[in-house]
Each structure stands twice: as C-alpha cells, then as structure tokens.
Design a protein around this motif. Structure first.
Motif, mmCIF file in Angstrom:
data_model
loop_
_atom_site.group_PDB
_atom_site.id
_atom_site.type_symbol
_atom_site.label_atom_id
_atom_site.label_comp_id
_atom_site.label_asym_id
_atom_site.label_seq_id
_atom_site.Cartn_x
_atom_site.Cartn_y
_atom_site.Cartn_z
ATOM 1 N N SER A 272 0.896 -1.485 -0.166
ATOM 2 C CA SER A 272 0.054 0.223 0.317
ATOM 3 C C SER A 272 0.650 1.410 -0.104
ATOM 4 C CB SER A 272 -0.745 -0.564 1.278
ATOM 5 O OG SER A 272 -1.458 1.679 1.447
ATOM 6 N N PHE A 273 0.757 2.289 -0.514
ATOM 7 C CA PHE A 273 1.250 3.218 -0.445
ATOM 8 C C PHE A 273 0.467 4.232 -0.630
ATOM 9 C CE2 PHE A 273 3.573 0.190 -3.403
ATOM 10 C CZ PHE A 273 5.230 0.530 -3.284
ATOM 11 N N LEU A 274 1.610 5.476 -0.069
ATOM 12 C CA LEU A 274 -0.001 6.993 0.181
ATOM 13 C C LEU A 274 0.874 7.668 -1.774
ATOM 14 C CD1 LEU A 274 2.033 7.487 3.425
ATOM 15 C CD2 LEU A 274 -0.305 7.249 2.759
ATOM 16 N N PHE A 275 1.593 7.542 -2.181
ATOM 17 C CA PHE A 275 1.377 8.713 -3.246
ATOM 18 C C PHE A 275 3.128 7.666 -3.982
ATOM 19 C CE2 PHE A 275 3.996 11.341 -0.531
ATOM 20 C CZ PHE A 275 5.276 11.476 -1.066
ATOM 21 N N ILE A 276 2.701 8.455 -5.606
ATOM 22 C CA ILE A 276 3.782 7.617 -5.828
ATOM 23 C C ILE A 276 4.307 9.210 -6.791
ATOM 24 C CG2 ILE A 276 3.166 5.039 -6.447
ATOM 25 C CD1 ILE A 276 1.743 6.028 -8.840
ATOM 26 N N VAL A 277 5.362 8.986 -7.277
ATOM 27 C CA VAL A 277 6.202 9.977 -8.295
ATOM 28 C C VAL A 277 7.033 9.305 -9.547
ATOM 29 C CG1 VAL A 277 6.932 11.626 -6.391
ATOM 30 C CG2 VAL A 277 8.404 10.129 -6.682
#
Length: 793
Positions: A272-277
């Motif tokens: 699970s990720f909060l955000f990606i770049v």
C-alpha cells in the motif's frame, strides 16, 4: 556550478480528490519525494527532523544527506538536478546531481521572495504558483515560456519535457511551451479537469467527475489507462514511457505502458502506498506502513527495490491547520518536527481511505474539542495579558524600569538635517536575490501581485546577531598634517561634499592618496552641533565596521572646532557623476552588466549594515552620490553622518525627525517619522531606477518642464511591462539574457519603492535578485546556471 535544466520527464504529483462534485486539487510537481532520472537519484524530505532536511539515494547504494541548514517543505526533480522548496515557500534551492560519482550537492539559492507552492521543473523551465494562488511565476525556459508572471488563479501545476500545464478556475487546462504546449492543451480543450500530471510528452489527470483521462503521445502504451469507477485513483505518476496510479481503496499501484507488454500490471503486488512519483523510466512510491521509499522501472519482470532512505514525510507540512479541509495525518505535528501539520487529502465517500499504520496514534480531537481548547486558551491568554499590563504599569510607576543601560559598542546621538550634494571620489574601502518577472506588478501603492512579501521571521536576513567585523584603530592626524596633504584645502583639491562638510583629495607624506572630509567651522550654533553629531556618528560607525562594499576609514582629526575624517581615496568617483555629469566621458558604466554589478555591490554593503552589524545600522542617506567606485570599479557605500542604530525593541523602528536627501527619502519615514531598515531599501530602489533610466532622482520633465521623480517616471512603464521605454539610451539595448536581467532589476526596484515599508523586500532579498540578474548577464548558453544565485553562507 552549472545546473543544466534538461528534461523533467515525469514530474511528480499527488492528486487530491474533493468530496462529491467539488473539483479536486493537485499538488502539481511538489511532493516530499522526487527523482532526478538522468542520474537515478531519488531524494526525499525526512520526517521528524529539525530542520527538515533532504536525504538522497541511488539504487542500492547507501543514502546520503544534502548538507544544508535550511528546512524544506518539498522537493522536485529534473533530469540532472533537484530543487527543494524552503519551509513556508519563501525560497527554493537547486542541486546539481549530474556527477554520478559524487554525493556532494552544493546548493544554490535560485529564489527568495513571497511564498510559493507547486514548484515544478521541466526541460528548461522552472515554475511555481504564488501561495495566495494569484499567478504562476517563471524562471528561464527561453522564448517559448512566459517572461512574466501569468496572473490568474491556477492549481495542479505540472511540467513535462518542454511544456508546463495547469488548471484554471474554470477547470480548463492551460499549457505553455510554444507549439508543444499548444498541442498538449488542444487535447484537453473540451475537458473539465480536476487535476493533471505530466510525463515526457503525455498528460494524465482526473476530470471533475472523478474519471481518469490520458492524452498525448502513446508510443509505449502510456495512454492505455485502465477503465474503472469514478474516484478510483488517488495519485498519479507519469514517466517517459510508463504511467502508474494508486488505487484509492487500498493504496495498491497499477501501471501501464513502458513498452514491456500490453495491459496493466502491479509492480509491487499488494503493498500500500500513500503516493507515487516518476522520472524517466523510474517510478517510486511512499509506503503507507512505514513511510519508506520503494522504486521500480519499466521492466515488468524486474522486482521493485526498497531504497535506503530514512522515514520520509507522508505529505507537505503546513503551518495553517485551518487549511486542512478534511482531516490531519495522525502524529503529523511530530512528523513535521513540531512545526506544522500534514493535511489528509479529501477522498470520495465511495471508497474509504487506506488504513493508517497500526502504530499510528489516534486522530486529532474533534472540532468541538478543539473549539473548547481555543476558548480555554483565549481565557488564559486574556488573564495573562491583563497581568502583563499591570506589571508594566507598576514598573513604570515605581521607576523600576527606568534608567536601564543598554550595552552597546557605539551609541552616538544623531540629529541631522537634510543634506545633498555629491560625494564624488571621496573614499575607497579596504578591499572589495521571490526574483520573479511579473506583469502586471504592484504599483507603489502596494496593490497587485508582488515579488516580495515581508517575512514572518528574519531568517532571510542571515546571521543577524553575528559579530561585526572590526578593523585596526583609526589613525589620529593633526590638522597641520591634513592641511599640508590638501595644499591648505585649496579649491583645486576639492572633490565633493558630504553630510557634514566638504571633501578634498589629499596625499599623505607616505604617499597614500586619501579623501579628507572637513566639517564647517564656526560658532557652536545648532548647525555646528549637527555637524559635530554627524562627525561623531561616522567616526564611531566606521571605526568598528569593515566590509568590502563599505567605505574604508583611515583616520580622523579633532582639534578645537576642527573635525575631519580621512578615507582611502576612491579613484573612480561617485556613481552619481557617471550617471548624470555631462563632463564624465567614462564608458565603463555603459553596459548593463557593469551597472547591475555596481548595484549588487551597493546592495551587499547595505545588507551588511542591516544583517551583520551589531546592532544593525540604518544608513538613512542611500543615494547615488554616496555609492563610490574604487580603482577596480568596486562599489562601496559611503557617508555615515546620518546613520542610526536599529533598535531591538519597538518592532525594529525609530520615531525620529526625518533626515536624508529629497528624492531618495522613504515616504513613510518622511511623512510619519517612522524609520526602519526598509527606509534604506527605498533609497536603494531609487538608485536602481537611476541606473536603469539615467535620470536623476528629481529631474525636469522634457515636455512640461516640471520637476518629476524618477519613481513617478519609471514605475508606470515597468508595471505595464514596458521596461524598454524608460531605459537609458546611452547604454546599448540589452540582448536576450540581458533583457531578462534588466527586467528583473526593474521589477525589484518597483517593490523597493513601495509606499509601505512592509511591502518592500529586505536587503538580503535584493542581493539575491541582483545576483540572479548578474548571472543572467554572464550566461551565454541559456542554461539553469544563469539563475544560480550565491551559495548559501
């Protein structure tokens, strides 16, 4: 150091979805993780640190920190460099990451001014949005990008390879970058978008109904987005050939494109990720569990790699808790090192947000409890304020607070009248930047967008309490020695006049050329007392100060009623004479580069007085005749006869009778007798306009024959983005980079001469802008190096 800006492929973004039909706001290219894809460098803002520092890593190599005493909000990456936005948004710095064998990233300050957000980097442009949301500001980018601010309300600013896009208040996508920008914008002409993120040559985003839309080049299938329900995704990241998104329901990542196969795939399984770049062929995400960073490429068979970075901030810290419209990240005050909180994105009610980490503390108190807390705080504060007032009254009544001595190395008492005249050729010392182009700019009334805004603290004033630099004790001369040096003060040796007397050129027995300032002699009238005060002031100040851009004091003479000061001789006279004297045929200052250098020298001298002298010194008579040039054309600030010390109390201002020179005097000081360091800034702004226009501070209008100030003459044209109309015709028209530099100086000057002192920049901000302008003049390749300012001290 050169910072080539070439391709910010896949600038980073976090898309925030608003409740129901409200438009979603994106974080543009600003996040707490960024990628310099040309160097495979990934950097993030560490959580819990004070100051909030940046740590970087390359693949499986050990992490390393960027050396800095600055606290950062976010970081943004280009191909070969990274930029970090200072906490509060009032400055940003850039680091060259092109040397893959080195972990030493010397930082360069690129901007200092009003608060920014959504910092984004592209191929040859840097852009950001004003914190108040009134405009987009630009740095570099060549002719395909705006040379001035784009004054409208925008959000979700993002940059790709050679273009930048944002969403206006009507949810319409607007792009810049010449033909490429127009091409991208055309894809969204009929779309109503809530957020967008750019890759190399494609853009994806969520429309106002929550559905994913991708447009642009599709060579690798990067536009083949998965279909799904509205508000399915909470974060997007676009690289050169691949696109990825975070599912709102569980935080898992889905990717598509990359040329490695058709359809979508999950690069990190169920993590699970909060955000990606993203950047180039690299994509990274911040995990929900422990705020660690995991990265993957476009090879679908190659597993994702966790980086050795420490715990990264799960979002951008904000000092304004009320700006969090939905919720606050648990324990965010601790994550933000006790300075601010992190807002949670507003998610659609159709899908619950990812569960927080099991170790996370309970959420903040409800609004009702918060209200009670504020009520209690208000009651206690009121009682405290009443008690404090009583204490002060008692203190004053009993005399306890009276007659307190303030420790100070120098405390002259000055009361000087207005003065004028040239200080031509008087002295020589002992040795030699928010920066934004905007149109329209603020008028002197303070309305409209601004380059600078008064800082909440004095951090930008740099080491304000640092020690002054002392020099050897000034020599004491006899009157006979100085009379002999000047041929008995003959008319042929007279070279100017200062705040308390006449200036003569002299030659001492040991061969030293000096400038000797002699006060008027006569009975001890009020006028003589003022001259005596000016003499004592200048002697006191210059005896303890030493800086490459301040006048150098050699010695003094004090016999009976004679008062003389001796300075090193400044061969090239006063800036005033080079700008306005008909007899001066010098061509050295007939270049914009040289004129900007002289302004920078003077600004550095004033910055020293305001920031490094202890206590700070207010010059009170900044004008072109008090800016002198030595044999190497190094400019120095002279004539401290009117100078006063800035008080530590009373908000850093003095209430004193106005003194100075007409045309240069701060209107706020002249009208209200309210003196601050910003009064010197006003005078410097007038000098800047003199240098740009070649006009005196007060001159006769050629058409009407009436006196007009250079401020009234120049500011309207500058605000109207017609700087060329008022430039000094004796200097050749500036070339492309010089034109940008001259405009920067002009817009900085406009803010310096704002009517209200609080609207003017500090001297340190002016230095930063002039450093940037000078760098633009020296740049011949149009790279990011042209905006690299002075290294942070």
């Amino acid at each position: 150091m050169r910072l080539p800006v070439t391709a910010a492929a896949g600038t980073i973004a976090v898309v925030l979805i608003a409740l129901f039909s409200a438009a979603a706001d994106g974080l543009g290219s600003a996040a707490t993780v960024a990628i310099s894809h040309g160097t495979d460098t990934v950097c993030g803002v560490l959580a819990g640190n004070a100051p909030r520092s940046i740590q970087c890593a390359r693949g499986t190599q050990p992490a390393f920190s960027i050396s800095s005493n600055v606290s950062f909000d976010s970081v943004s990456g280009g191909r070969d460099f990274l930029c970090g936005l200072k906490s509060g948004g009032t400055a940003f710095f850039c680091w060259d990451a092109s040397n893959a064998s080195s972990t030493d990233f010397p930082q360069k300050r690129v901007y200092s001014g009003p608060a920014l957000t959504d910092l984004t980097v592209g191929e040859n442009q840097i852009a950001a949005i004003d914190r108040n949301g009134t405009a987009i500001r630009w740095w570099r980018g060549g002719g395909s990008f705006p040379r001035f601010n784009v004054s409208r309300s925008y959000r979700s600013l993002t940059s790709g390879r050679g273009f930048s896009c944002a969403i206006d208040a009507n949810n319409t996508v607007r792009c810049w970058g010449g033909v490429l920008g127009e091409w991208i914008q055309g894809f969204f002409s009929n779309a109503s978008m809530a957020s967008i993120v750019a890759g190399d040559f494609h853009v994806c985003g969520l429309n106002t109904t929550g559905f994913l839309v991708c447009r642009g080049i599709n060579d690798y299938g990067q536009l083949d987005a998965p279909s799904g329900p509205a508000f399915e995704f909470s974060s997007l990241a676009l690289g050169a050939s691949q696109s990825c998104a975070v599912r709102q329901a569980n935080g898992t990542v889905v990717c598509w494109g990359g040329g490695g196969g058709s359809g979508t795939y999950a690069p990190v399984n169920a993590t699970s990720f909060l955000f990606i770049v993203a950047g180039g062929d690299l994509t990274c995400g911040l995990t929900t569990m422990n705020f660690s960073v995991v990265c993957w490429g476009t090879n679908r068979s190659k597993p994702a790699v966790p980086l050795s970075l420490g715990r990264i901030l799960p979002g951008i810290c904000t000092a304004d808790q009320s700006s969090c419209t939905c919720d606050i990240v648990p324990d965010s005050a601790s994550l933000c090192s006790g300075s601010g909180v992190i807002c949670r994105p507003c998610l659609s009610p159709s899908s619950p947000p990812p569960s927080p980490s099991p170790s996370a503390p309970p959420p903040p108190l409800t609004s009702r409890k918060t209200s009670k807390g504020w009520l209690a705080f208000a009651i206690v504060g009121s009682v405290g304020a009443f008690s404090g007032a009583c204490t002060i009254i008692y203190c004053l009544w009993t005399g306890v607070c009276r007659n307190k001595k303030v420790h100070n190395s120098v405390q002259p008492t000055i009361t000087a009248a207005e003065n004028g005249g040239s200080n031509a050729g008087a002295t020589s010392g002992a040795g030699a930047g928010g920066l934004i182009l905007s149109s329209p700019f603020t008028s002197t009334s303070g309305s409209g967008p601004r380059i600078f805004r008064r800082q909440g603290s004095r951090v930008m004033r740099r080491q304000r309490s640092g020690p002054s630099s002392f020099k050897d004790r000034a020599e004491e001369f006899t009157f006979a020695e100085l009379a002999a040096a000047t041929k008995n003060f003959s008319l042929e040796t007279k070279i100017g006049a200062g705040s308390f007397g006449t200036v003569y050129k002299g030659k001492l027995p040991d061969g030293r050329e000096v400038a000797i300032k002699r006060s008027e002699s006569g009975p001890r009238t009020k006028k003589f007392q003022e001259k005596e005060s000016a003499f004592q002031s200048e002697l006191a100040f210059l005896s303890r100060l030493h800086h490459k851009h301040l006048v150098g004091l050699v010695g003094y003479c004090e016999e009976q009623e004679e008062r003389l000061l001796v300075y090193e001789y400044m061969k090239n006279g006063a800036l005033y004479d080079h700008l306005h004297s008909k007899d001066n045929n010098s061509t050295v200052l007939n270049s914009w580069k040289m004129r900007i250098k002289v302004l920078l020298d003077a600004a550095r001298g004033i910055e020293y007085l305001h920031n490094y002298a202890v206590p700070p010194i207010i010059h009170r008579d900044i004008k072109s005749s008090n800016i002198l040039l030595d044999g190497n054309w190094v400019a120095r600030v002279s004539d401290f006869g009117l100078s006063l010390m800035e008080p530590e109390s009373n908000g850093g201002h003095l209430s004193t009778r106005a003194a100075g020179t007409v045309g240069y005097m701060d209107p706020e000081y002249y009208g209200l007798h309210h003196l601050t360091v910003k009064s010197d800034v006003y005078g410097l702004g007038v000098v800047m306009l003199e240098v740009l226009t070649g006009k005196r501070a007060i001159f006769k209008d050629e058409e009407e024959g009436k006196p007009i100030s250079v401020v009234d003459y120049a500011v309207p044209s500058i605000v109207a983005a017609e700087v060329a109309r008022v430039l000094d015709a004796r200097v050749p028209m500036p070339g492309p980079h010089e034109a940008e530099a001259v405009e920067l100086v002009a817009y900085t000057a406009v803010h310096c001469v704002s009517l209200e002192g609080r609207e003017r920049p500090f001297a340190a901000d002016i230095v930063a802008n002039l450093e940037s302008a000078l760098a633009l003049c020296e740049d011949s390749h149009g790279s990011i190096s042209s905006i690299s300012l002075a290294s942070v001290d």
